[in-house]
Each structure stands twice: as C-alpha cells, then as structure tokens.
Design a protein around this motif. Sequence first.
Motif, PDB file in Angstrom:
ATOM      1  N   SER A 278       0.832  -1.202   0.000  1.00  0.00           N
ATOM      2  CA  SER A 278       0.000   0.000   0.000  1.00  0.00           C
ATOM      3  C   SER A 278       0.868   1.254   0.000  1.00  0.00           C
ATOM      4  N   ALA A 279       1.940   1.237   0.788  1.00  0.00           N
ATOM      5  CA  ALA A 279       2.850   2.392   0.846  1.00  0.00           C
ATOM      6  C   ALA A 279       3.499   2.635  -0.515  1.00  0.00           C
ATOM      7  N   ALA A 280       3.923   1.547  -1.172  1.00  0.00           N
ATOM      8  CA  ALA A 280       4.576   1.682  -2.475  1.00  0.00           C
ATOM      9  C   ALA A 280       3.607   2.213  -3.532  1.00  0.00           C
ATOM     10  N   LEU A 281       2.392   1.679  -3.560  1.00  0.00           N
ATOM     11  CA  LEU A 281       1.413   2.108  -4.552  1.00  0.00           C
ATOM     12  C   LEU A 281       1.009   3.569  -4.348  1.00  0.00           C
ATOM     13  N   MET A 282       0.849   3.973  -3.093  1.00  0.00           N
ATOM     14  CA  MET A 282       0.478   5.355  -2.815  1.00  0.00           C
ATOM     15  C   MET A 282       1.587   6.309  -3.244  1.00  0.00           C
ATOM     16  N   THR A 283       2.826   5.945  -2.935  1.00  0.00           N
ATOM     17  CA  THR A 283       3.956   6.792  -3.306  1.00  0.00           C
ATOM     18  C   THR A 283       4.094   6.903  -4.822  1.00  0.00           C
ATOM     19  N   PHE A 284       3.976   5.775  -5.511  1.00  0.00           N
ATOM     20  CA  PHE A 284       4.108   5.778  -6.974  1.00  0.00           C
ATOM     21  C   PHE A 284       2.986   6.589  -7.617  1.00  0.00           C
ATOM     22  N   THR A 285       1.752   6.388  -7.142  1.00  0.00           N
ATOM     23  CA  THR A 285       0.611   7.116  -7.701  1.00  0.00           C
ATOM     24  C   THR A 285       0.773   8.622  -7.515  1.00  0.00           C
ATOM     25  N   ALA A 286       1.166   9.030  -6.317  1.00  0.00           N
ATOM     26  CA  ALA A 286       1.355  10.461  -6.049  1.00  0.00           C
ATOM     27  C   ALA A 286       2.485  11.024  -6.889  1.00  0.00           C
ATOM     28  N   PHE A 287       3.573  10.275  -6.997  1.00  0.00           N
ATOM     29  CA  PHE A 287       4.725  10.730  -7.766  1.00  0.00           C
ATOM     30  C   PHE A 287       4.339  10.973  -9.219  1.00  0.00           C
ATOM     31  N   VAL A 288       3.648  10.023  -9.818  1.00  0.00           N
ATOM     32  CA  VAL A 288       3.296  10.123 -11.238  1.00  0.00           C
ATOM     33  C   VAL A 288       2.228  11.193 -11.470  1.00  0.00           C
ATOM     34  N   CYS A 289       1.181  11.190 -10.661  1.00  0.00           N
ATOM     35  CA  CYS A 289       0.065  12.124 -10.890  1.00  0.00           C
ATOM     36  C   CYS A 289       0.487  13.575 -10.657  1.00  0.00           C
ATOM     37  N   VAL A 290       1.125  13.839  -9.527  1.00  0.00           N
ATOM     38  CA  VAL A 290       1.528  15.220  -9.231  1.00  0.00           C
ATOM     39  C   VAL A 290       2.765  15.599 -10.045  1.00  0.00           C
ATOM     40  N   GLY A 291       3.646  14.632 -10.270  1.00  0.00           N
ATOM     41  CA  GLY A 291       4.845  14.908 -11.046  1.00  0.00           C
ATOM     42  C   GLY A 291       4.552  15.231 -12.501  1.00  0.00           C
ATOM     43  N   ALA A 292       3.383  14.828 -13.003  1.00  0.00           N
ATOM     44  CA  ALA A 292       3.027  15.122 -14.400  1.00  0.00           C
ATOM     45  C   ALA A 292       2.559  16.561 -14.582  1.00  0.00           C
ATOM     46  N   ILE A 293       2.214  17.240 -13.491  1.00  0.00           N
ATOM     47  CA  ILE A 293       1.679  18.596 -13.593  1.00  0.00           C
ATOM     48  C   ILE A 293       2.624  19.560 -14.321  1.00  0.00           C
ATOM     49  N   PRO A 294       3.934  19.584 -13.995  1.00  0.00           N
ATOM     50  CA  PRO A 294       4.826  20.517 -14.704  1.00  0.00           C
ATOM     51  C   PRO A 294       4.936  20.239 -16.202  1.00  0.00           C
ATOM     52  N   LEU A 295       4.546  19.051 -16.649  1.00  0.00           N
ATOM     53  CA  LEU A 295       4.670  18.706 -18.069  1.00  0.00           C
ATOM     54  C   LEU A 295       3.433  19.064 -18.882  1.00  0.00           C
ATOM     55  N   LEU A 296       2.336  19.379 -18.201  1.00  0.00           N
ATOM     56  CA  LEU A 296       1.072  19.620 -18.918  1.00  0.00           C
ATOM     57  C   LEU A 296       1.176  20.712 -19.985  1.00  0.00           C
ATOM     58  N   PRO A 297       1.809  21.866 -19.715  1.00  0.00           N
ATOM     59  CA  PRO A 297       1.877  22.902 -20.766  1.00  0.00           C
ATOM     60  C   PRO A 297       2.615  22.449 -22.016  1.00  0.00           C
ATOM     61  N   TYR A 298       3.499  21.458 -21.882  1.00  0.00           N
ATOM     62  CA  TYR A 298       4.272  21.005 -23.035  1.00  0.00           C
ATOM     63  C   TYR A 298       3.457  20.084 -23.945  1.00  0.00           C
ATOM     64  N   LEU A 299       2.256  19.752 -23.516  1.00  0.00           N
ATOM     65  CA  LEU A 299       1.382  18.946 -24.352  1.00  0.00           C
ATOM     66  C   LEU A 299       0.554  19.805 -25.296  1.00  0.00           C
ATOM     67  N   PHE A 300       0.598  21.136 -25.094  1.00  0.00           N
ATOM     68  CA  PHE A 300      -0.156  22.062 -25.946  1.00  0.00           C
ATOM     69  C   PHE A 300       0.772  22.691 -26.983  1.00  0.00           C
ATOM     70  N   GLN A 301       0.466  22.458 -28.230  1.00  0.00           N
ATOM     71  CA  GLN A 301       1.328  22.916 -29.314  1.00  0.00           C
ATOM     72  C   GLN A 301       1.221  24.418 -29.569  1.00  0.00           C
ATOM     73  N   GLY A 302       0.153  25.065 -29.090  1.00  0.00           N
ATOM     74  CA  GLY A 302      -0.043  26.481 -29.390  1.00  0.00           C
ATOM     75  C   GLY A 302       0.840  27.417 -28.588  1.00  0.00           C
ATOM     76  N   LEU A 303       1.538  26.920 -27.590  1.00  0.00           N
ATOM     77  CA  LEU A 303       2.385  27.756 -26.743  1.00  0.00           C
ATOM     78  C   LEU A 303       3.829  27.700 -27.225  1.00  0.00           C
ATOM     79  N   ASN A 304       4.515  28.828 -27.152  1.00  0.00           N
ATOM     80  CA  ASN A 304       5.942  28.786 -27.469  1.00  0.00           C
ATOM     81  C   ASN A 304       6.721  28.300 -26.247  1.00  0.00           C
ATOM     82  N   THR A 305       8.029  28.132 -26.393  1.00  0.00           N
ATOM     83  CA  THR A 305       8.853  27.545 -25.336  1.00  0.00           C
ATOM     84  C   THR A 305       8.801  28.349 -24.046  1.00  0.00           C
ATOM     85  N   THR A 306       8.877  29.669 -24.174  1.00  0.00           N
ATOM     86  CA  THR A 306       8.853  30.522 -22.982  1.00  0.00           C
ATOM     87  C   THR A 306       7.505  30.439 -22.279  1.00  0.00           C
TER      88      THR A 306
END
Length: 256
Positions: free
Chosen positions: A169-197
């Motif tokens: 349970s500890a491992a699954l909770m840690t992995f789930t939190a890591f992946v779900c919250v860790g993906a947040i900084p990558l979300l803007p890079y999934l949108f092609q309409g934004l420039n790099t900055t």
Amino acid sequence: MDDHSPEQNGESRKSLLDEHRPDRIEARLQRPPHSRRMSDFVLGAIDGCVTTFAIVAGAFGAGFTEAVVLVMGFANLIADGFSMAVSNYEAASVEREQRIEATRTERRHIALVPEGEREEIRQIFHQKGFTGEVLENVVSTITANRQLWIDTMLAEEYGISRARHNPLSAALMTFTAFVCVGAIPLLPYLFQGLNTTEQFYSSAVLSACAFFAIGLAKGLVSSRHTLVAAIKTLIFGSCAAALALAVGYLLRHFVV
C-alpha cells in the motif's frame, strides 16, 4: 505579550475541555493508529513535482526543445516513481520485519524467563516514577495480559509503535502520487499552441500551485500551521527549480 486574545484562549480552552470529556477520550484511544497513506502521498507528490519541474527548468535553461522536455520528463516520472515506490516498499518491509522479529523474541522470552521480563517491566515503569504498591500493581496488570505485555515491551524496549504499515500500500500510494503530481509541470508542453517561454512559465505557475497544495496537505497531517507548511514547501520546490535552471544555463554552451 500573549499571542492570543483572552477570547481566543477562552474558545481554545472550551474546545479542549470538550475534547477531553471521558467519552471522547475513550473513543479516541480506541481508534487505531493513524494511517501513513497521507504521509506516503505527500512524500511521493513532493518528490515527483520537484524532480519533474527541475527537469523542465534545467531543459529550459539549456535551451532544449519541448520534445526533449517531454521525453526526459515522462521517463523520469516512470523510472524515479518506480524507484521511490520500491524504496518505500523496502522501508515499510523492514519496519514490519522488525516488529515480527521483536514480537517473536519477546514471546519466547516471556515463555522462558517470565520473571526476568517482569523485572524489565518493573524497571521501565520505575524509571517513569512509579514506586511501591502502585508500581507492583502496574506490573501485575500489564503482565496479566500477554498481548499487552508484548506490546508494552515493543514500545518501551524497542521503540516500535502500534502503527502497522502495509509495504504494498505504501509503495502504490507513493508511486501514484509521484506520477500524478509529477506530471503537472509537463502539462503545458502537451499544448502545441504555446511557445517555449510560455510553456516554461505556465509550467512554473502550475508547479508553484502544486507545491503550495502539497504543503497544505503536509501541514494538515503534521502540524497546525498549514499555511507555514505550504509556504515552506513552495520555497523548497522553488529553490530546487532555481538550481536546476542555473545549472541548465551554465551548461548550455557545453551541450548545445
């Protein structure tokens, strides 16, 4: 000068008196120890968001393309998330094995040398200030219940709490939190309409919000000062990102 007004102190005392009614105390003590799930979630979430945004910041500082950011970011999410989950699994497994071994040892000692184990209980509570007939009554009460006897020795001699942690349970909770919250900084890079900055600054804002929210959750679990915990987590995450950004800028001439 007192930090609280008399009215605030009065309200606090009234609330505490209500919480310390005999029926409330009995109900609270009968509840099982708090689960570590929230702690595991906070641990994975903080590390996931910090490390992923550090990759984003470093890649932006080095002038890498959005494709590189996405590849590095998602590779980090899976690999580091799995590594952290395994580490937490092993840590929880060690705690469980220590409890099992200590329980086995105390059960055997009680069966073979009960008087010696009673003397250990006697000395433990003597050091807490119990003496004479009161001390002997405490010893008799504890040693009359085998499970209570063992649990007391685990807590007092080994420092093992009543809380029991499920490694999976500890491992699954840690992995789930890591992946779900860790993906947040990558979300803007999934949108092609934004420039790099724009992608980078959008990622920074989302990450800051995530750090703040994680800090609030951590504060709710560990202390009353939720706002302080939120600000501290935001500062620590920002410092990690700033270091990664600085390294990216310093090394961009060597890798670009």
